[in-house]
Design a protein around this motif. Structure first.
Motif, mmCIF file in Angstrom:
data_model
loop_
_atom_site.group_PDB
_atom_site.id
_atom_site.type_symbol
_atom_site.label_atom_id
_atom_site.label_comp_id
_atom_site.label_asym_id
_atom_site.label_seq_id
_atom_site.Cartn_x
_atom_site.Cartn_y
_atom_site.Cartn_z
ATOM 1 N N SER A 93 -93.454 94.633 1.928
ATOM 2 C CA SER A 93 -94.250 95.147 3.056
ATOM 3 C C SER A 93 -93.627 94.802 4.396
ATOM 4 O O SER A 93 -93.996 95.394 5.415
ATOM 5 N N ASP A 94 -92.711 93.830 4.407
ATOM 6 C CA ASP A 94 -92.130 93.351 5.667
ATOM 7 C C ASP A 94 -90.870 92.577 5.341
ATOM 8 O O ASP A 94 -90.568 92.341 4.165
ATOM 9 N N ARG B 277 -97.846 79.895 2.906
ATOM 10 C CA ARG B 277 -97.553 80.304 4.283
ATOM 11 C C ARG B 277 -97.189 81.771 4.300
ATOM 12 O O ARG B 277 -96.409 82.212 3.451
ATOM 13 N N PHE B 278 -97.750 82.504 5.248
ATOM 14 C CA PHE B 278 -97.257 83.855 5.498
ATOM 15 C C PHE B 278 -96.029 83.691 6.380
ATOM 16 O O PHE B 278 -96.135 83.178 7.493
ATOM 17 N N VAL B 279 -94.875 84.069 5.876
ATOM 18 C CA VAL B 279 -93.620 83.838 6.614
ATOM 19 C C VAL B 279 -93.457 84.948 7.645
ATOM 20 O O VAL B 279 -93.221 86.109 7.301
ATOM 21 N N VAL C 226 -97.954 92.457 -2.548
ATOM 22 C CA VAL C 226 -96.883 92.702 -1.579
ATOM 23 C C VAL C 226 -96.111 91.406 -1.341
ATOM 24 O O VAL C 226 -96.589 90.317 -1.668
ATOM 25 N N ALA C 227 -94.929 91.540 -0.763
ATOM 26 C CA ALA C 227 -94.093 90.374 -0.460
ATOM 27 C C ALA C 227 -93.221 90.699 0.739
ATOM 28 O O ALA C 227 -93.016 91.871 1.089
ATOM 29 N N GLY C 228 -92.704 89.639 1.341
ATOM 30 C CA GLY C 228 -91.741 89.809 2.431
ATOM 31 C C GLY C 228 -90.330 89.747 1.852
ATOM 32 O O GLY C 228 -90.006 88.839 1.087
ATOM 33 N N GLU D 288 -93.765 85.418 -1.263
ATOM 34 C CA GLU D 288 -95.191 85.735 -1.252
ATOM 35 C C GLU D 288 -95.983 84.444 -1.408
ATOM 36 O O GLU D 288 -95.425 83.365 -1.193
ATOM 37 N N MET D 289 -97.255 84.505 -1.804
ATOM 38 C CA MET D 289 -98.098 83.319 -1.704
ATOM 39 C C MET D 289 -98.823 82.943 -3.007
ATOM 40 O O MET D 289 -99.711 82.096 -2.972
HETATM 41 N N1 ADE Z 1 -96.718 88.760 1.548
HETATM 42 C C1 ADE Z 1 -96.242 89.844 2.185
HETATM 43 N N2 ADE Z 1 -95.419 89.517 3.174
HETATM 44 C C2 ADE Z 1 -95.357 88.156 3.182
HETATM 45 C C3 ADE Z 1 -94.686 87.224 3.981
HETATM 46 N N3 ADE Z 1 -93.928 87.619 4.989
HETATM 47 N N4 ADE Z 1 -94.866 85.904 3.700
HETATM 48 C C4 ADE Z 1 -95.647 85.510 2.677
HETATM 49 N N5 ADE Z 1 -96.322 86.372 1.896
HETATM 50 C C5 ADE Z 1 -96.177 87.682 2.135
#
Ligand code: ADE
Length: 261
Positions: free
Chosen positions: A217-218, A171-173, A78-80, A193-194
């Motif tokens: 996902s966000d 970092r989770f943003v 997943v990613a933001g 993502e990370m």
């Molecule tokens: N993976 C999913 N959402 C993320 C976010 N907001 N920042 C970093 N990794 C993520």
């Protein structure tokens, strides 16, 4: 017999969905991880959980290459979403990857990997093309994929596939201020993502193809932590399974030849 492809998942739920489809998986323990060797759609695969973050991703990639001799690595997770229009429920297929938290300036340009002279790592174009095609097919009927209830719950309407720059950092943003700063500094970044860029760098070093696809996902903003765990179970793990399955099913079986990767 051809070398296996590696399918790397970031989350337990995604990996278990894949393992449930592998009839013959065998567990091999290495570097504190479980590597699952077997077949998916007749293709030899190694499936593994990368764990979270760039170091975990780099270790996972190195073990896949050194110990299991994989011929390609595909990352699913997943990613933001960062760019306007990259919404929850969409899929981003990476064409390039960059570490947004790498900064050895003023000695080296910001984002550049010191002594490599490069900041952006290119994803394998043939695999990314194939993933984009299957993602477009899979997303054409989102209700069949995740059910009407999940679509309503997460506000997913007409999910789209995007192709472009994916940025990674440890970092989770989860603040609007940080995602705005990323948009300003990296205007072509589609999502954050990370792990991806770290894995892309390792694959570059080894000369092995790498590709990544991420379900959004966000929006990497103040609401980003929201229903993250439920989203992974109800949406992302189903997307991953459908996408990876469709991609593998379209690959030529060992011994066959085709222009498709
Ligand atoms: N993976 C999913 N959402 C993320 C976010 N907001 N920042 C970093 N990794 C993520």
């Amino acid at each position: 017999m051809s070398a296996p492809v590696a399918i790397v998942a970031a989350m337990h739920e995604e990996l278990s969905a894949l393992l449930a489809q592998m009839p013959d998986e065998q567990r091999v323990r290495a570097a504190g991880r479980d590597f699952w060797i077997g077949h998916l759609h007749g293709q030899p695969v190694v499936a593994v959980l990368s764990r979270i973050g760039k170091v975990a991703a780099a270790v996972t990639a190195t073990v896949l290459l050194e110990r299991f001799g994989v011929r390609a690595i595909v990352f699913t997770g997943v990613a933001g979403g960062l760019a306007p229009g990259v919404n929850v429920g969409d899929v981003v297929v990476a064409s390039e990857l960059l570490q947004h938290d790498l900064d050895a300036s003023p000695i080296f340009p910001k984002y550049e990997v010191p002594l490599m002279g490069m900041a952006r790592f290119t994803a394998d174009a043939a695999i990314a093309d194939a993933l984009s095609v299957v993602a477009t097919q899979v997303l054409s009927d989102p209700a069949a994929l995740i059910g009407r209830q999940a679509l309503d719950e997460f506000g997913i309407e007409a999910p789209r596939v995007h192709r472009g720059l994916l940025v990674s950092g440890d970092r989770f943003v989860s603040t609007t201020a940080e995602s705005e700063a990323l948009r300003r500094d990296l205007p072509d970044a589609l999502a954050v993502e990370m792990e991806g860029a770290a894995m892309a760098q390792v694959c570059h070093d080894y000369g092995v193809p790498f590709a990544a696809m991420r379900t959004i996902s966000d929006r990497a903003d103040d609401a980003a932590h929201g229903d993250f765990a439920r989203f992974v179970v109800e949406v992302a793990s189903r997307y991953s399974l459908a996408l990876v399955s469709a991609w593998l099913a379209a690959l030529p079986l060992s011994g066959e030849t085709s222009a498709a990767t």
